[in-house]
Design a protein around this motif. Sequence first.
Motif, PDB file in Angstrom:
ATOM      1  N   MET A  58       0.825  -1.203   0.000  1.00 15.05           N
ATOM      2  CA  MET A  58       0.000   0.000   0.000  1.00 15.05           C
ATOM      3  C   MET A  58       0.864   1.260   0.000  1.00 15.05           C
ATOM      4  O   MET A  58       0.599   2.215  -0.722  1.00 15.05           O
ATOM      5  CB  MET A  58      -0.904   0.002   1.234  1.00 15.05           C
ATOM      6  N   LYS A  59       1.895   1.280   0.840  1.00 14.06           N
ATOM      7  CA  LYS A  59       2.759   2.456   0.926  1.00 14.06           C
ATOM      8  C   LYS A  59       3.376   2.792  -0.424  1.00 14.06           C
ATOM      9  O   LYS A  59       3.343   3.946  -0.868  1.00 14.06           O
ATOM     10  CB  LYS A  59       3.859   2.239   1.966  1.00 14.06           C
ATOM     11  N   GLU A  60       3.931   1.788  -1.078  1.00 13.68           N
ATOM     12  CA  GLU A  60       4.594   2.031  -2.365  1.00 13.68           C
ATOM     13  C   GLU A  60       3.590   2.432  -3.435  1.00 13.68           C
ATOM     14  O   GLU A  60       3.894   3.262  -4.307  1.00 13.68           O
ATOM     15  CB  GLU A  60       5.379   0.790  -2.794  1.00 13.68           C
ATOM     16  N   ALA A  61       2.381   1.887  -3.374  1.00 11.73           N
ATOM     17  CA  ALA A  61       1.356   2.243  -4.358  1.00 11.73           C
ATOM     18  C   ALA A  61       0.929   3.697  -4.188  1.00 11.73           C
ATOM     19  O   ALA A  61       0.770   4.435  -5.173  1.00 11.73           O
ATOM     20  CB  ALA A  61       0.155   1.313  -4.219  1.00 11.73           C
ATOM     21  N   ILE A  62       0.746   4.128  -2.939  1.00 11.09           N
ATOM     22  CA  ILE A  62       0.374   5.519  -2.687  1.00 11.09           C
ATOM     23  C   ILE A  62       1.505   6.452  -3.098  1.00 11.09           C
ATOM     24  O   ILE A  62       1.285   7.492  -3.740  1.00 11.09           O
ATOM     25  CB  ILE A  62       0.020   5.718  -1.200  1.00 11.09           C
ATOM     26  N   LYS A  63       2.718   6.086  -2.763  1.00  9.15           N
ATOM     27  CA  LYS A  63       3.864   6.923  -3.118  1.00  9.15           C
ATOM     28  C   LYS A  63       3.966   7.078  -4.631  1.00  9.15           C
ATOM     29  O   LYS A  63       4.206   8.185  -5.142  1.00  9.15           O
ATOM     30  CB  LYS A  63       5.151   6.310  -2.559  1.00  9.15           C
ATOM     31  N   LYS A 104       1.535   6.924  -6.813  1.00 11.56           N
ATOM     32  CA  LYS A 104       0.437   7.784  -7.263  1.00 11.56           C
ATOM     33  C   LYS A 104       0.777   9.250  -7.014  1.00 11.56           C
ATOM     34  O   LYS A 104       0.536  10.124  -7.861  1.00 11.56           O
ATOM     35  CB  LYS A 104      -0.858   7.424  -6.536  1.00 11.56           C
ATOM     36  N   VAL A 105       1.338   9.538  -5.833  1.00 16.68           N
ATOM     37  CA  VAL A 105       1.690  10.918  -5.486  1.00 16.68           C
ATOM     38  C   VAL A 105       2.757  11.460  -6.433  1.00 16.68           C
ATOM     39  O   VAL A 105       2.657  12.590  -6.927  1.00 16.68           O
ATOM     40  CB  VAL A 105       2.167  10.988  -4.018  1.00 16.68           C
ATOM     41  N   ILE A 110      -6.612   8.145  -2.361  1.00 16.15           N
ATOM     42  CA  ILE A 110      -6.500   7.322  -1.150  1.00 16.15           C
ATOM     43  C   ILE A 110      -7.879   6.888  -0.668  1.00 16.15           C
ATOM     44  O   ILE A 110      -8.102   5.718  -0.326  1.00 16.15           O
ATOM     45  CB  ILE A 110      -5.744   8.099  -0.046  1.00 16.15           C
ATOM     46  N   GLU A 111      -8.827   7.822  -0.648  1.00 17.29           N
ATOM     47  CA  GLU A 111     -10.171   7.483  -0.176  1.00 17.29           C
ATOM     48  C   GLU A 111     -10.867   6.495  -1.105  1.00 17.29           C
ATOM     49  O   GLU A 111     -11.486   5.522  -0.651  1.00 17.29           O
ATOM     50  CB  GLU A 111     -10.999   8.758  -0.041  1.00 17.29           C
ATOM     51  N   ASP A 112     -10.755   6.728  -2.410  1.00 17.31           N
ATOM     52  CA  ASP A 112     -11.459   5.872  -3.370  1.00 17.31           C
ATOM     53  C   ASP A 112     -10.847   4.479  -3.463  1.00 17.31           C
ATOM     54  O   ASP A 112     -11.551   3.495  -3.682  1.00 17.31           O
ATOM     55  CB  ASP A 112     -11.436   6.537  -4.760  1.00 17.31           C
ATOM     56  N   THR A 113      -9.518   4.406  -3.290  1.00 13.92           N
ATOM     57  CA  THR A 113      -8.832   3.125  -3.461  1.00 13.92           C
ATOM     58  C   THR A 113      -8.878   2.260  -2.212  1.00 13.92           C
ATOM     59  O   THR A 113      -9.033   1.033  -2.301  1.00 13.92           O
ATOM     60  CB  THR A 113      -7.350   3.364  -3.857  1.00 13.92           C
TER      61      THR A 113
END
Length: 228
Positions: free
Chosen positions: A1-6, A8-9, A86-89
């Motif tokens: 999750m951390k790497e996926a969010i990073k 995206k950012v 983040i909210e949608d995923t």
Amino acid sequence: MKEAIKKKVLDLGADVCGFAGIERFIEAPAGFHPYDLYRDCQVVVVMGFALPKGLYEVKPDLLYGYFNNLTIPKIDQILMMAARIIEDTYNATAVPVPCDWPYDYWNSEEMEGRGLISMKHAAVNAGLGTMGKNTMLLNEAFGNRLTVGAILSDLKITSDSYAEPLCLEGCTRCLTSCPAQALNEGTVTQKLCRRNTYGTNAKGFETVLCNTCRSVCPVRFGKTTVIG
């Protein structure tokens, strides 16, 4: 999750992204803790956008001032878009916090303002850099060029490792070069800084008359570009 969010950012245009668990904010002053904005916060997602190096090589009044101000809506837009992702995923709550203004705290006598949370300290807690003697964030890749914003979330994500200090041992260039003598290692007298820095030209455009503490720093462009 951390790497996926990073990812995206960074895809949204940020240059850096890091994570700080809520436990790292234990020393935040009352009223400026992430809990004061969002009680269920478990992690602070911190991101930054860097100024071009060229803006340090010219008179700061119009060019540096204008584009430095543009980084504020730029990073705030990235924050809002990342919060939605983040909210949608992850079916989570994500609270974007303005990187600069608006804020509530203002001491008119001392001309001192404070953001809703300290973005520089959030960035340090998220492993994105360390604090310079001029109170600016120093990042390994981007020096002191970053504008930083944050998202508060109820996701449980581990903190990133702290960064290694970047201030050169024995260097006091920012402190001794300040025309207003507003800097004392680790603190800044905002009244002195503001009076020396901000103004308008004859046409009424806002100007930034001084960015000395940024431009004289030997690591202003990062660890691999130490300038004598």
